[in-house]
Design a protein around this motif. Sequence first.
Motif, PDB file in Angstrom:
ATOM      1  N   LEU A   1       0.823  -1.211   0.000  1.00 49.45           N
ATOM      2  CA  LEU A   1       0.000   0.000   0.000  1.00 49.45           C
ATOM      3  C   LEU A   1       0.859   1.263   0.000  1.00 49.45           C
ATOM      4  N   VAL A   2       1.881   1.304   0.854  1.00 51.77           N
ATOM      5  CA  VAL A   2       2.727   2.496   0.958  1.00 51.77           C
ATOM      6  C   VAL A   2       3.490   2.729  -0.339  1.00 51.77           C
ATOM      7  N   ALA A   3       4.044   1.666  -0.912  1.00 44.62           N
ATOM      8  CA  ALA A   3       4.757   1.813  -2.183  1.00 44.62           C
ATOM      9  C   ALA A   3       3.817   2.252  -3.300  1.00 44.62           C
ATOM     10  N   SER A   4       2.587   1.730  -3.311  1.00 43.88           N
ATOM     11  CA  SER A   4       1.614   2.109  -4.336  1.00 43.88           C
ATOM     12  C   SER A   4       1.220   3.577  -4.210  1.00 43.88           C
ATOM     13  N   VAL A   5       1.058   4.053  -2.964  1.00 43.25           N
ATOM     14  CA  VAL A   5       0.733   5.462  -2.753  1.00 43.25           C
ATOM     15  C   VAL A   5       1.874   6.349  -3.263  1.00 43.25           C
ATOM     16  N   GLY A   6       3.117   5.974  -2.918  1.00 43.15           N
ATOM     17  CA  GLY A   6       4.262   6.760  -3.381  1.00 43.15           C
ATOM     18  C   GLY A   6       4.379   6.785  -4.889  1.00 43.15           C
ATOM     19  N   PHE A   7       4.234   5.620  -5.522  1.00 45.14           N
ATOM     20  CA  PHE A   7       4.358   5.556  -6.978  1.00 45.14           C
ATOM     21  C   PHE A   7       3.215   6.296  -7.660  1.00 45.14           C
ATOM     22  N   SER A   8       2.003   6.153  -7.138  1.00 41.89           N
ATOM     23  CA  SER A   8       0.850   6.823  -7.734  1.00 41.89           C
ATOM     24  C   SER A   8       0.980   8.338  -7.635  1.00 41.89           C
ATOM     25  N   THR A   9       1.520   8.817  -6.507  1.00 45.48           N
ATOM     26  CA  THR A   9       1.724  10.255  -6.352  1.00 45.48           C
ATOM     27  C   THR A   9       2.728  10.778  -7.366  1.00 45.48           C
ATOM     28  N   LEU A  10       3.819  10.052  -7.549  1.00 44.88           N
ATOM     29  CA  LEU A  10       4.806  10.448  -8.555  1.00 44.88           C
ATOM     30  C   LEU A  10       4.194  10.418  -9.952  1.00 44.88           C
ATOM     31  N   LEU A  11       3.353   9.427 -10.200  1.00 43.46           N
ATOM     32  CA  LEU A  11       2.677   9.334 -11.493  1.00 43.46           C
ATOM     33  C   LEU A  11       1.738  10.519 -11.692  1.00 43.46           C
ATOM     34  N   GLY A  12       1.087  10.967 -10.613  1.00 36.43           N
ATOM     35  CA  GLY A  12       0.216  12.130 -10.696  1.00 36.43           C
ATOM     36  C   GLY A  12       0.977  13.384 -11.081  1.00 36.43           C
ATOM     37  N   TYR A  13       2.188  13.548 -10.516  1.00 33.72           N
ATOM     38  CA  TYR A  13       3.021  14.692 -10.902  1.00 33.72           C
ATOM     39  C   TYR A  13       3.460  14.583 -12.358  1.00 33.72           C
ATOM     40  N   ALA A  14       3.851  13.379 -12.769  1.00 32.39           N
ATOM     41  CA  ALA A  14       4.319  13.190 -14.142  1.00 32.39           C
ATOM     42  C   ALA A  14       3.209  13.447 -15.155  1.00 32.39           C
ATOM     43  N   ALA A  15       1.970  13.082 -14.801  1.00 33.12           N
ATOM     44  CA  ALA A  15       0.833  13.257 -15.710  1.00 33.12           C
ATOM     45  C   ALA A  15       0.163  14.611 -15.555  1.00 33.12           C
ATOM     46  N   GLY A  16       0.615  15.418 -14.587  1.00 31.34           N
ATOM     47  CA  GLY A  16       0.001  16.721 -14.374  1.00 31.34           C
ATOM     48  C   GLY A  16      -1.413  16.638 -13.843  1.00 31.34           C
ATOM     49  N   LEU A  17      -1.641  15.744 -12.882  1.00 30.57           N
ATOM     50  CA  LEU A  17      -2.971  15.548 -12.308  1.00 30.57           C
ATOM     51  C   LEU A  17      -2.950  15.954 -10.832  1.00 30.57           C
ATOM     52  N   PRO A  18      -3.251  17.211 -10.516  1.00 30.65           N
ATOM     53  CA  PRO A  18      -3.220  17.652  -9.112  1.00 30.65           C
ATOM     54  C   PRO A  18      -4.159  16.869  -8.217  1.00 30.65           C
ATOM     55  N   VAL A  19      -5.276  16.392  -8.757  1.00 29.82           N
ATOM     56  CA  VAL A  19      -6.227  15.664  -7.939  1.00 29.82           C
ATOM     57  C   VAL A  19      -5.602  14.393  -7.382  1.00 29.82           C
ATOM     58  N   VAL A  20      -4.580  13.856  -8.063  1.00 31.37           N
ATOM     59  CA  VAL A  20      -3.935  12.634  -7.604  1.00 31.37           C
ATOM     60  C   VAL A  20      -2.980  12.921  -6.458  1.00 31.37           C
ATOM     61  N   PHE A  21      -2.084  13.918  -6.632  1.00 25.49           N
ATOM     62  CA  PHE A  21      -1.112  14.137  -5.558  1.00 25.49           C
ATOM     63  C   PHE A  21      -1.666  14.988  -4.412  1.00 25.49           C
ATOM     64  N   HIS A  22      -2.903  15.499  -4.553  1.00 29.59           N
ATOM     65  CA  HIS A  22      -3.563  16.135  -3.411  1.00 29.59           C
ATOM     66  C   HIS A  22      -4.392  15.140  -2.614  1.00 29.59           C
ATOM     67  N   TRP A  23      -4.764  14.021  -3.227  1.00 29.69           N
ATOM     68  CA  TRP A  23      -5.523  12.965  -2.550  1.00 29.69           C
ATOM     69  C   TRP A  23      -6.774  13.532  -1.859  1.00 29.69           C
TER      70      TRP A  23
END
Length: 265
Positions: free
Chosen positions: A161-183
């Motif tokens: 879970l922790v690794a998935s949250v970290g990777f997904s947040t980085l993916l949100g930054y890479a894709a330009g999706l603020p809704v992802v890294f703001h959770w």
Amino acid sequence: MTSLPTLPRLSWSERLLIALAGLLAVLGAVALAGWFLHINSLVQFPAGFAPIEANVALSALLFGLALVATGMGWPRATWVALVPAVVGALTLAEQIFNQDFHLDELLARDYLMIDTASAGRMSSMAAGCLLLAGVVLAWRAPLGNRGHRPRLLAGAITGSLVASVGFSTLLGYAAGLPVVFHWGTTTATSPLDAAVLLLLGLALLSLAWHQSHKLENGPPDWAALPAVIACLTLTLILWIGLRSREIAFQGAGTRIAINSLATRT
């Protein structure tokens, strides 16, 4: 002539654990030095995004040292993980009950104040991950080999879970999706926070894999679990991101239609 005793060879899982934990500790130490010395490039990468919080940096340092010690054969060092767990719990309590325990800037003053609702305060997602990882890691310390299966499963699930949250947040930054890294909150999980969570999650998985292999002499029963959790998390993140983009496009289309109608009339 008697030969000198040699140190036992480390397995690949132990070497991987120590490498990941070492990177985690170094990242935390460098970020703390950046806050103390006011070097923005050490706490904010890439430039312009939210910085890593001092409490997250301290937690990364403590987690890294505890996991390195565990990999070197000192499992009771995992008691240190209770400190990040307490920090995460208090931060969540601040956000849930709208309180200020004066914890966020206890180590360093947040003079950047980027993408956050409160100076120096980590996001709810980061706090929850630190709490969960700290409790699971500290749980390993006093029990020896008793009840190892529940602990190994808890470590594998938490690490995934922790690794998935970290990777997904980085993916949100890479894709330009603020809704992802703001959770879903007004405070962003910074890229360096995400890197800490990714390293921490992978280190927990390495530790669980090593212990499972040592006790069961083979691949663990939960071997497919990290991939399943990662796929579910990424699917959820993709849906959230696409849904946000769809709402934004619909809003833009509605505004264009209204402006066009107003111009005609």
